[in-house]
Design an enzyme around this catalytic site. Structure first.
Site, PDB file in Angstrom:
ATOM      1  N   PHE A  17       0.812  -1.222   0.000  1.00  0.00           N
ATOM      2  CA  PHE A  17       0.000   0.000   0.000  1.00  0.00           C
ATOM      3  C   PHE A  17       0.840   1.264   0.000  1.00  0.00           C
ATOM      4  CE2 PHE A  17       0.864   0.056   4.507  1.00  0.00           C
ATOM      5  CZ  PHE A  17       0.606   1.333   4.960  1.00  0.00           C
ATOM      6  N   LYS A  18       2.096   1.168   0.435  1.00  0.00           N
ATOM      7  CA  LYS A  18       2.950   2.358   0.473  1.00  0.00           C
ATOM      8  C   LYS A  18       3.180   2.937  -0.928  1.00  0.00           C
ATOM      9  CE  LYS A  18       3.521   1.764   4.900  1.00  0.00           C
ATOM     10  NZ  LYS A  18       4.771   1.587   5.604  1.00  0.00           N
ATOM     11  N   ASP A  19       3.037   2.104  -1.966  1.00  0.00           N
ATOM     12  CA  ASP A  19       3.225   2.605  -3.332  1.00  0.00           C
ATOM     13  C   ASP A  19       2.258   3.739  -3.661  1.00  0.00           C
ATOM     14  OD1 ASP A  19       5.275   0.803  -4.051  1.00  0.00           O
ATOM     15  OD2 ASP A  19       3.828  -0.736  -4.619  1.00  0.00           O
ATOM     16  N   LEU A  47       3.837   6.797  -2.165  1.00  0.00           N
ATOM     17  CA  LEU A  47       5.242   7.029  -2.481  1.00  0.00           C
ATOM     18  C   LEU A  47       5.528   7.136  -3.977  1.00  0.00           C
ATOM     19  CD1 LEU A  47       6.834   4.903   0.337  1.00  0.00           C
ATOM     20  CD2 LEU A  47       6.946   7.380   0.043  1.00  0.00           C
ATOM     21  N   THR A  70       7.699   0.455   3.409  1.00  0.00           N
ATOM     22  CA  THR A  70       8.013   1.827   3.013  1.00  0.00           C
ATOM     23  C   THR A  70       9.312   1.884   2.226  1.00  0.00           C
ATOM     24  OG1 THR A  70       6.812   2.918   4.801  1.00  0.00           O
ATOM     25  CG2 THR A  70       8.657   4.109   3.887  1.00  0.00           C
TER      26      THR A  70
END
Length: 462
Positions: free
Chosen positions: A111-113, A116, A144
């Protein structure tokens, strides 16, 4: 709209300066001076938008026209063109009361994509516009790091250093970070826990002279852009259920370690999204569950779990929520955080505790419950949960009321955590991109968990 510190000692600054500052120079976290209040008409209009279109509208509210809309649209479109699903964050129905919001369709399957990819492109844009050098420094409990590296690898004018706890991330998470060969990437494996990594990052950023001398920028969720980007999928998921005739409030269950993801949901609710319960799902490192239930925020004994990205004791975004809980009283926040630094705990009582319990439900998922959710949902519904998503689903089963509809956030592809999946006798096939990692050489430097050890490697890298 401007951005101010939760501790009140930073003059209001604009959107781009807030992105560049990351951690506020007074040691606090940046928050917007106000939150937009969205009308029912606006929500109805937004329901028709694609994910990139929705992201553009939300970012426009917070960017103060500092980035021309056409250029902001290009940044957004480029960020979400890298995702494998046309919906970017599709919603899957498991049963009438439970849907899963799949947040793992980006380049690193986490989910960090979602935040980011955007922040990486935003940093690239700022570097060109200001002819600036950007040195990104971040800590990761697993996801992350890979997402941040993927967002900026090879970008001109940007270097990135990521700290991760040595031996305490999954094998796939480690490979995703350490098989990147770009010269602008440095991986430091820190002897210690994620909390040690996060402490080092915060203390280096708090050294304002060092921060400014080496143009340090934040990629962790201390950066307000991360939080704003994550609010988008709460709106998008709600709209997808509304498309199917779901009326009224919807619960969101969020696997939580650093409090950033669920805080984004809190902001979405404050902006007017009809959210029912915000279910805060922790694992056995359950400091946040205790805070919601008892009003005591105090780190306990670190426990390694099958959901390592949530193996966090000190949640970096907790201070942002504390600011809103205190009604924007920065002096009160500074007092609480000073007490935490001196005494190692914060205690909330009375009306404030009642407000916390109105804002969140909480449940700490034990290791065996996590594995039971993986096995049970695979057997009954044919749906494979990663261990973090399994914590969110198990928490939903524990606290959601009869007849309520919950969207559980799925934070990672199960292939990233095969160690846990195998314990339930489930065999999965790796996506091609992940399978290819096992044949690549690794590059990382193991360092002591001290500021000086990390600073020494940073100076060589810069």
């Amino acid at each position: 709209m401007k951005y101010i510190s939760t501790r009140g000692q930073v003059a209001p600054i604009g959107f781009i300066d807030a992105i560049l500052m990351g951690l506020a120079d007074d040691g606090g976290l940046l928050v917007p001076t106000e939150l937009p209040k969205l009308s029912a008409e606006t929500l109805a209009a937004w329901q028709k938008l694609s994910y990139p279109e929705l992201a553009l509208e939300l970012f426009t509210l917070f960017a103060n026209d500092e980035i021309p809309r056409g250029e902001l649209k290009q940044l957004v479109d480029a960020s979400y063109a890298t995702f494998r699903d046309a919906h970017v964050t599709p919603v899957r129905r498991i049963h009438d009361g439970l849907h899963v919001l799949e947040l793992f369709h980006g380049p690193t399957f986490a989910f960090k994509d979602i935040a980011l990819q955007f922040l990486g492109n935003l940093y690239g844009y700022i570097a060109k516009q200001r002819d600036a050098t950007i040195h990104i420094l971040g800590a990761t409990s697993g996801d992350t790091g890979a997402s941040a590296i993927e967002g900026v690898r090879g970008k001109e004018g940007i270097r990135i250093c990521i700290l991760h706890p040595h031996g305490k991330v999954s094998r796939v998470q480690e490979l995703q970070m350490t098989t990147i060969a770009d010269d602008n990437v440095l991986n430091l494996a820190v002897e210690g826990t994620f909390d040690d990594c996060q402490r080092i990052i915060k203390e280096l950023f708090a050294d304002v002279e060092f921060k400014h001398q080496y143009h340090l920028r934040a990629i962790n969720s201390i950066n307000i852009a991360r939080i704003l980007a994550q609010t988008v999928y709460y709106f998008y998921a709600y709209f997808r259920l509304a498309d199917e005739g779901q009326a009224g409030a919807v619960n969101f269950s969020v696997p939580t370690g650093n409090f950033g993801d669920i805080f984004a949901g809190y902001l979405a609710k404050q902006m007017g999204l009809p959210v029912g319960k915000l279910i805060l799902a922790t694992n056995e490192n359950n400091i946040l569950e205790r805070f919601v239930r008892e009003g005591v925020y105090q780190p306990g004994e670190f426990r390694g779990t099958y959901s390592p990205s949530m193996d966090i004791q000190v949640a970096s975004n907790f201070e942002r929520y504390l600011y809103y809980l205190c009604g924007g009283d920065a002096a009160a926040v500074a007092s609480y955080m000073n007490a935490f630094k001196q005494e190692g705990r914060i205690v909330i009582e009375g009306e404030k505790l009642a407000q916390v319990q109105a804002d969140f439900a909480a449940y700490g998922v034990r290791n065996d419950e996590c594995l039971d959710a993986i096995g049970g949902y695979y057997d009954q519904y044919g749906y494979l949960l990663d261990p973090h998503t399994a914590c969110g689903v198990a928490a939903t089963d524990a606290v959601a009321g009869e007849g309520e509809v919950t969207i559980a956030l799925s934070t990672a592809h199960p292939a990233k955590f095969n160690e846990a999946i195998e314990l339930r006798g489930i065999t999965q096939s790796y996506p091609e991109q992940i399978q290819a990692l096992f044949d690549k050489p690794q590059s990382q430097t193991v360092v002591d968990g001290t500021n000086d050890a990390v600073k020494s490697e940073l100076l060589k890298f810069f």
